[in-house]
Design a protein around this motif. Structure first.
Motif, mmCIF file in Angstrom:
data_model
loop_
_atom_site.group_PDB
_atom_site.id
_atom_site.type_symbol
_atom_site.label_atom_id
_atom_site.label_comp_id
_atom_site.label_asym_id
_atom_site.label_seq_id
_atom_site.Cartn_x
_atom_site.Cartn_y
_atom_site.Cartn_z
ATOM 1 N N ALA A 50 -8.194 -7.023 -4.193
ATOM 2 C CA ALA A 50 -7.321 -6.582 -3.104
ATOM 3 C C ALA A 50 -7.817 -5.252 -2.557
ATOM 4 N N ASP A 51 -7.677 -5.076 -1.252
ATOM 5 C CA ASP A 51 -7.976 -3.789 -0.636
ATOM 6 C C ASP A 51 -6.920 -3.519 0.430
ATOM 7 N N SER B 76 0.824 -1.206 0.000
ATOM 8 C CA SER B 76 0.000 0.000 0.000
ATOM 9 C C SER B 76 0.861 1.260 0.000
ATOM 10 N N TRP B 77 0.266 2.349 -0.493
ATOM 11 C CA TRP B 77 0.943 3.645 -0.559
ATOM 12 C C TRP B 77 -0.110 4.735 -0.420
ATOM 13 N N SER B 78 0.217 5.779 0.308
ATOM 14 C CA SER B 78 -0.709 6.905 0.444
ATOM 15 C C SER B 78 0.075 8.209 0.570
ATOM 16 N N LYS B 79 -0.484 9.265 -0.033
ATOM 17 C CA LYS B 79 0.151 10.582 0.028
ATOM 18 C C LYS B 79 -0.849 11.633 -0.441
ATOM 19 N N ARG C 164 1.164 -6.879 2.110
ATOM 20 C CA ARG C 164 1.728 -6.200 3.278
ATOM 21 C C ARG C 164 0.651 -5.395 4.000
ATOM 22 N N TRP C 165 0.619 -5.557 5.321
ATOM 23 C CA TRP C 165 -0.357 -4.868 6.169
ATOM 24 C C TRP C 165 0.384 -4.183 7.305
ATOM 25 N N ARG C 166 0.100 -2.891 7.485
ATOM 26 C CA ARG C 166 0.769 -2.114 8.540
ATOM 27 C C ARG C 166 -0.260 -1.356 9.357
ATOM 28 N N ARG D 188 -3.199 4.045 -2.822
ATOM 29 C CA ARG D 188 -3.005 3.055 -3.880
ATOM 30 C C ARG D 188 -2.463 1.737 -3.325
ATOM 31 N N LEU D 189 -2.696 0.683 -4.102
ATOM 32 C CA LEU D 189 -2.054 -0.605 -3.879
ATOM 33 C C LEU D 189 -1.172 -0.895 -5.089
ATOM 34 N N TYR D 190 0.099 -1.174 -4.849
ATOM 35 C CA TYR D 190 1.022 -1.483 -5.927
ATOM 36 C C TYR D 190 1.286 -2.986 -5.960
#
Length: 373
Positions: free
Chosen positions: A272-273, A225-228, A311-313, A233-235
């Motif tokens: 995917a989410d 995952s990515w956020s800004k 990946r989950w954070r 987004r999910l890559y």
């Protein structure tokens, strides 16, 4: 205020509930035990019958472990090459129509797929040790066939009643002489150790060879995952770190950045989410598996399986959840890897499918193939 006998009553209630659960599970456990007993008796019957062929110069190996998981019941090495033999204690008439194996009408195509994988493993072991020209055949040996059961063939796999197996091989000559047969025996003895050998014993193949063989059958993928600035987004990447595409979590749109994998990217990211992967195996592309010599097993139906990490954070937690998926055999949740400690937390200790690996080893493979960048 406490109640006299209250704690004991609670313990009794819990024990009664546990007993009820065990009672419900007992019939299933008994059926499973019966299945394993019949399987063991079938393997013993096949081994006893095959022993007659040693007088004709054949060699036998029983219950061998494959590098990528699962075991092979019997290997017969002789003048005609190598026979990979799987004992089946099926009751009923076995038929094949339109490329599908059935016993008493029940679909048994999983046995064909398992045999094709075993044959491919043996071919790869031989090719890696200078015996790539040796012919390898797959046989499902019916230890308890119905009367008048004929020999059936599906996808290069022969289904043979035990009473027909040994007479069909006795006295036949072929291109493999005694010296070559002994060399093949040594190769397969080292490459495919006994199934009951301790797992910590060094494998006969170098690690890079084992990894290469694993990767011929498995496509490894990673979702991160990515956020800004409000964008989420999910890559999706593969094990080599190649960016395959991404999904916008705000509107659900998917962008493919590696066009050869368009179908795969959309199948994975569509399900995917930010929380996890909810894969639909029917959407995955059916990619033929590559075996020794670059041959594709598309004609026999042996297909690539998928090992996917998500990946989950959250806060101080950082985990890589694993999913194993096959277009033929369904999917399995593997558990997760703690990325802060490297510790594996497998979902269970059972193979994800017949003749496949256990979650712990697949999680280890997932962690080993995770891109560093």
């Amino acid at each position: 205020m406490g109640v006299a006998g209250g704690s004991a009553q609670d313990q009794a209630t819990r024990a009664r509930a546990a007993a009820q659960v065990l009672e419900r599970k007992a019939p299933h456990a008994a059926r499973r035990a019966d299945q394993f007993t019949r399987g063991s008796e079938g393997e013993a019957a096949v081994a006893h019958a095959l022993a007659e062929l040693t007088a004709d110069g054949h060699h036998l190996l029983h219950d061998r472990r494959m590098p990528t998981g699962g075991n092979i019941d019997h290997l017969l090495i002789g003048p005609l090459g190598v026979y990979v033999i799987d004992a089946k204690a099926w009751n009923g008439v076995v038929t094949a129509a339109e490329g599908v194996l059935r016993c008493n009408g029940r679909r048994r195509q999983d046995a064909v797929e398992g045999m094709l994988r075993q044959v491919a493993e043996v071919r790869a072991s031989l090719a890696a040790n200078g015996h790539g020209d040796v012919r390898v055949r797959g046989v499902l040996a019916l230890a308890t066939p119905a009367d008048e059961q004929p020999i059936v063939r599906v996808d290069d796999v022969s289904v043979v009643p035990l009473r027909e197996l040994v007479p069909g091989l006795r006295g036949r000559q072929g291109p493999v002489d005694s010296a070559a047969a002994e060399s093949i025996l040594r190769t397969l003895s080292a490459a495919l150790p006994p199934a009951d050998a301790k797992a910590e014993l060094p494998a006969p193949l170098p690690p890079e060879d084992r990894d290469s063989r694993f990767d011929k059958f498995t496509r490894t993928l990673f979702v991160d995952s990515w956020s800004k600035a409000g964008k989420r987004r999910l890559y999706l990447k593969d094990g080599a770190g190649t960016a395959l595409g991404w999904k916008d979590l705000n509107d659900g749109s998917i962008a493919v950045t590696h066009q050869p994998d368009d179908e795969l990217v959309r199948a994975v990211l569509a399900h995917a989410d930010a929380v996890g992967l909810h894969l639909d195996c029917s959407r995955l592309p059916k990619i033929p598996a590559a075996v020794a010599g670059g041959r594709l097993m598309s004609l026999t139906g042996l297909r690539t399986v998928f090992l996917i990490g998500h990946r989950w954070r959250r806060g101080a937690q950082d985990r890589l959840y694993g999913t194993w998926a096959s277009t033929n055999e369904g999917k399995a949740d593997l558990g997760y890897v703690d990325l802060l400690t490297g510790q594996l937390h497998p979902s269970n200790d059972r193979p994800v499918a017949r003749d496949r690996d256990v979650p712990e080893r697949l999680l280890g493979a997932l962690l080993a193939r995770r891109p560093t960048a």
